[in-house]
Write an enzyme that holds these catalytic residues in place. Structure first.
Site, PDB file in Angstrom:
ATOM      1  CG  ASP A 510      52.468  82.073 -12.323  1.00  0.00           C
ATOM      2  OD1 ASP A 510      53.510  82.416 -11.749  1.00  0.00           O
ATOM      3  OD2 ASP A 510      52.221  80.893 -12.663  1.00  0.00           O
ATOM      4  CD  GLU A 513      58.492  85.528 -12.610  1.00  0.00           C
ATOM      5  OE1 GLU A 513      58.137  85.028 -13.698  1.00  0.00           O
ATOM      6  OE2 GLU A 513      57.840  85.412 -11.562  1.00  0.00           O
ATOM      7  CG  ASP A 588      56.871  77.382  -8.664  1.00  0.00           C
ATOM      8  OD1 ASP A 588      55.804  77.877  -8.238  1.00  0.00           O
ATOM      9  OD2 ASP A 588      57.146  77.280  -9.870  1.00  0.00           O
TER      10      ASP A 588
HETATM   11  C1  NOJ Z   1      54.189  78.694 -11.863  1.00  0.00           C
HETATM   12  C2  NOJ Z   1      53.616  79.148 -10.542  1.00  0.00           C
HETATM   13  O1  NOJ Z   1      54.626  79.504  -9.651  1.00  0.00           O
HETATM   14  C3  NOJ Z   1      52.740  78.044  -9.980  1.00  0.00           C
HETATM   15  O2  NOJ Z   1      52.201  78.486  -8.769  1.00  0.00           O
HETATM   16  C4  NOJ Z   1      51.658  77.706 -10.981  1.00  0.00           C
HETATM   17  O3  NOJ Z   1      50.885  76.637 -10.474  1.00  0.00           O
HETATM   18  C5  NOJ Z   1      52.278  77.299 -12.306  1.00  0.00           C
HETATM   19  N1  NOJ Z   1      53.125  78.354 -12.776  1.00  0.00           N
HETATM   20  C6  NOJ Z   1      51.212  76.981 -13.367  1.00  0.00           C
HETATM   21  O4  NOJ Z   1      50.480  78.092 -13.660  1.00  0.00           O
END
Ligand code: NOJ
Length: 930
Positions: A510, A513, A588
């Site tokens: 995660d 980017e 998200d």
């Molecule tokens: C951002 C991610 O997009 C989300 O899915 C994740 O739960 C959080 N970071 C925490 O790691």
């Protein structure tokens, strides 16, 4: 530390507002975009000759391709030369690549590598870029204004290169399909020192906005050591009304016109906080493939550039696209085909296809931020079983670590994590743990990375420090090939490793980017330095991919000795080529109906550009879905190629068993339908891994000649299975409008995965309204299709391994149908050595069904014995049947059946699914001969 408190806090506290526009650049805030839009405007307005022409004397036709020099005219009679090459690539695609000689760039730029970055192709192609080249043994004719040649199958494609004005025209079967630099928007900002800038600008055409500084409030520190370096180009898709691709955007599938708006489509990997729908803003990943589709011909441009990029779309009688990138080479590929799927195949020949995932990865993934302790996690695990809901994988988000130090555990919360993994393994379940690219400063992993020069550096060539989940962090430079060895050692297959010797543990990457809470646009400063001193600016969009590849390669090593050899990695950031090593999700989203709805065109766009292993967070990440929304999201999510429920740390618990009836049963039935169709999903993934074909097949891909299909993006075919799905995405819906294409086919109602005995056929083409209740998932089967299911409830996909199959046949008007089933061990690489069975089914004459093993040795490296077919369901049997004869294994016998109108069921044929067999339905009392 500016920005940290506000941003990190707002990540945790869900606000009612949407995206904070002020955090992210628009075209007007990006020097290169504003300047190129300005330039395009002036070129159009003044109707003047553009300053770029090919020098005819320089052009050489060689075996390796065509080479020459483009000259850029400057006001005082000076000219800047750029070297170009035009290459023919595998799949009969054309690559046009322009570079700038920077040997004479003066010193004084610190450590930065002064060349234009030429590594994007290495990241994108699945092999050495040179190996993609075909010899140009074509007849190239020189004309007065340039040159031309024919290529492709039956020489049906013609390319004309015009020197002045510089233009590339592609025609297929005698019709123009693409004109590159049609509007003369091509622009290359050549190197000049700041003090020489005035002499290097064509004041009539150019703006000098932000050439040597960045005025955007969070980017003011950008030192822009090399000044303006943009590259830009336009291309007209001649007589096309629709173009698709260039994900990731929360937008419609057919792209919108942007020319008269402030917002071209932006391609820049960003952790876009609380993204909004119907938006051209950049998101977490990018695939710069833009495809035009129309009857009989599809054409695409792949813009091979990993820097910040904007694309303006101008929709008139034709579509014109204007690409603008901050720096890098001007490098693009033209792909031409009869159909959009052929474009996917050709793109796959260059960038590779999705890797065949382990079967478990196609099952249901249960995630939330966070399962808090091992008791909590194992409680969810048992409750799923108590409630008879299948699942394959449970996930741990960042809170499992000791203070967000990856490769450690919070021992107070997960004291027996290896035992926990073993417990999951008992029922074939897997664990996915998160590991991000930011490394907390001052612990052994980050110390090692700093000490061995494996970190991303700042402009002074020191490890760059920024803020993310752990607080102050450094970032692993996954573009440095030396990083791999260390990363692999962190995942070693040993009791010392943080995941022990378990082989049911996989990875989630995660924030790659990269997301940096106090960085410009919540990402990295563009003048940061990577391996070989390339600026971050040049490699931004491939950094995330390089990170998930590091993880993938580490897992390959770790799993080498295991049967479960195929790694599984989920990534948030991605680029073209990511499909080879990772699945992705759309980040998200929010627990709101519009996010459920937009997930469909988003997943379609990803499928259209060879990134099929994709899905959205089921339920919506931020906020609390109503039970109805959650239920509808499961009913949609079961079709996502990657099917995972996930939720923000502040949201209420929402595992499906927590809900009352009827919701619990409805969600359970939906998940079970996904499991019943796993053989079909797996077969489609196999096909995609060979051909690049989408798993979610857009209507436009099925019928490129049907105007209406070119627009529809709220329903889709499941690959070539014949299943047509129309998810319900409206609150309180009591009906949905379904569009049936005018393809002369019969469509059968298969709502909830069952043929509707009372109303088997959907009557005609066009849009019709179908009533739905909460429990209903509208699905249809196109006549002429055959697919397979496994219908027994098991706790996980692994426990379904030896379950019998049901074959579903939907006959077309002529009583014919075709389909396939792919089988292997579902986890190892044995299939690459022939350990699989590729089975083809063919029905003819309304009364005969034949199954043939087309390829594979049928041995999956396991002694599983026969796996039987327990049922064959045939829709569209028009004659009254008197007997059913089976011929298999050299024997012939009669079997039971039930006929209910034109719906027909053969019970217990008991033939081995991985064998050749045939079945005859007989209407006469005498048996027909086979
Ligand atoms: C951002 C991610 O997009 C989300 O899915 C994740 O739960 C959080 N970071 C925490 O790691």
């Amino acid at each position: 530390m500016k920005g940290l408190s506000i941003f990190a806090l707002s990540y945790l506290v869900v606000s009612a507002t949407a995206v904070k526009h002020e955090l992210y650049k628009e075209c007007k805030d990006s020097g290169f975009c504003l300047r190129n839009r300005y330039y395009a405007g002036k070129i159009s307005e003044l109707n003047t000759d553009a300053p770029y022409n090919i020098d005819p004397q320089s052009v050489a036709v060689l075996d390796r391709g065509i080479e020459g020099v483009i000259l850029k005219d400057l006001p005082q009679g000076r000219q800047i030369p750029f070297q170009f090459e035009l290459l023919l690539l595998k799949g009969d695609s054309i690559r046009f690549r322009v570079d700038e000689d920077r040997k004479n760039v003066k010193a004084g730029h610190g450590k930065v590598n002064v060349n234009r970055f030429d590594g994007t192709a290495n990241a994108v192609f699945d092999d050495d870029p040179e190996s993609k080249r075909l010899t140009l043994d074509l007849k190239v004719s020189k004309t007065k204004s340039g040159l031309l040649f024919n290529y492709g199958e039956k020489n049906s494609i013609r390319l004309e290169l015009n020197y002045s004005p510089l233009k590339l025209t592609v025609s297929k079967d005698g019709e123009q399909v693409l004109v590159v630099n049609d509007k003369q928007f091509m622009n290359i900002e050549h190197y000049r020192a700041k003090e020489e800038n005035a002499d290097n600008i064509n004041a009539e055409l150019e703006s000098d906005f932000d050439m040597f500084k960045d005025s955007f409030k969070d980017s003011k520190d950008d030192s822009l050591p090399l000044g303006p370096e943009a590259v830009a180009l336009d291309a007209t898709f001649v007589d096309f009304q629709h173009v698709y691709g260039i994900p990731e955007h929360a937008d419609s599938f057919s792209l919108k016109s942007t020319v008269n708006t402030d917002a071209p489509y932006r391609l820049y990997n960003l952790d876009i906080f609380e993204y909004e729908t119907d938006s051209r803003m950049a998101m977490y990943g990018q695939i710069p493939l833009l495809m035009g589709i129309k009857k009989d011909v599809s054409v695409a441009i792949f813009w091979m550039n990993s820097a910040d990029t904007f694309v303006d779309i101008d929709k008139q009688a034709s579509v014109n696209a204007h690409w603008m990138s901050e720096n890098g080479l001007l490098d693009f590929i033209i792909l031409t085909g009869d159909t959009p799927t052929e474009i996917n195949t050709k793109f796959g020949l260059l960038t590779g296809n999705v890797q065949l995932p382990q079967k478990f990865a196609l099952g249901y993934h249960q995630c939330r931020w966070n399962y808090l302790t091992e008791e909590d996690l194992l409680d969810v695990h048992s409750k799923m079983d108590e409630n008879r809901i299948p699942y394959d994988t449970i996930w741990l988000d960042v809170e499992y670590t000791d203070k967000k130090k990856y490769f450690t555990w919070d021992e107070s919360l997960f004291p027996h994590h290896i035992k926990m993994m073993e417990k999951l393994d008992e029922t074939g379940r897997n664990l996915v743990v998160i590991v991000d690219p930011h490394l907390k400063t001052e612990y052994d992993v980050s110390d090692y990375v700093s000490k061995h020069n494996l970190a991303v550096n700042n402009v002074d060539a020191e490890p760059y420090k920024g803020h993310c989940w752990p607080g102050e962090s450094i970032w692993i430079d996954s573009l440095n090939s030396k990083a791999q060895e260390y990363w692999t050692s962190l995942f070693q297959n040993s009791t010392k490793a943080f995941i022990g010797k378990q082989n049911n543990v996989y990875l989630w990457n995660d924030m790659n980017e990269p997301a940096i809470f106090n960085g410009p646009e919540t990402s990295a400063p563009r003048d940061n330095l990577h391996y070989d001193n390339w600026e971050h600016r040049s490699v931004h969009n491939i950094y995330g991919k390089s990170f998930h590849e590091l993880t993938y390669n580490a897992l390959v090593e770790r799993l080498r000795e295991s049967t479960r050899q195929r790694p599984f990695v989920l990534t948030r950031a991605f680029f073209a080529g990511s499909q080879r090593t990772a699945a992705m999700w759309t980040g998200d989203n929010m627990a709101k109906w519009e996010y459920l709805k937009i997930s469909i065109p988003m997943v379609l766009s990803l499928n259209a550009v060879n990134m099929p292993f994709s899905g959205a967070d089921v339920g919506g990440f931020f906020g609390d879905p109503t039970t109805e929304l959650l239920t509808r999201w499961y009913q949609t999510g079961i079709w996502y190629p990657f099917f995972r429920a996930h939720a923000h740390i502040d949201s209420r618990r929402r595992e499906p068993y927590l809900f009352d009836e009827p919701y619990l049963s409805v969600m359970r039935d939906a998940i079970r339908l996904r499991y019943a169709l796993l053989p079909t999903f797996y077969t489609l993934f196999r096909k995609s891994s060979l051909t690049g074909a989408p798993i979610w097949k857009p209507m436009a891909f099925e019928y490129p000649g049907d105007e209406k299909c070119l627009e529809v993006d709220d329903q889709f075919y499941l690959g070539d299975s014949g299943l047509l799905v129309k998810p319900v995405t409206e609150q309180g819906a009591s009906s949905v409008d379904v569009f049936i294409p005018n393809d002369g086919q019969v469509y059968y109602d298969y709502t909830n995965g069952r043929f509707n005995e009372k109303a088997l056929k959907v009557k005609s083409s066009g849009t019709f309204t179908k009533s739905v209740e909460l429990k209903d998932i509208p699905v249809f089967v196109k006549g002429g299709s055959i697919f397979a299911r496994q219908d027994r409830y098991r706790r996980s996909s692994k426990l379904m391994e030896n379950d019998p199959y049901t074959i579903v046949v939907a006959l077309d008007k002529n009583g014919a149908a075709e389909g396939s089933l792919y089988l292997d061990d579902g986890e190892s690489f044995g299939y690459t050595e022939g350990e699989y069975a590729d089975i083809s089914f063919k029905a003819t004459g309304g009364n005969r069904l034949v199954s043939t093993i087309k390829s594979g040795n049928g041995n999956y490296g396991k002694d599983h014995g026969d796996i039987l077919i327990e049922r064959i369901i045939i829709a569209g049997v028009e004659n009254k049947v008197n007997s059913v004869i089976i011929l298999a294994d050299g024997k012939k016998w009669e079997t039971q059946f039930v006929q209910n109108g034109s719906l027909f069921e053969i019970k217990l044929p008991n033939v081995d699914v991985a064998s050749d067999w045939s079945i005859q339905l007989s209407s006469s009392v005498e048996h027909d001969e086979f």
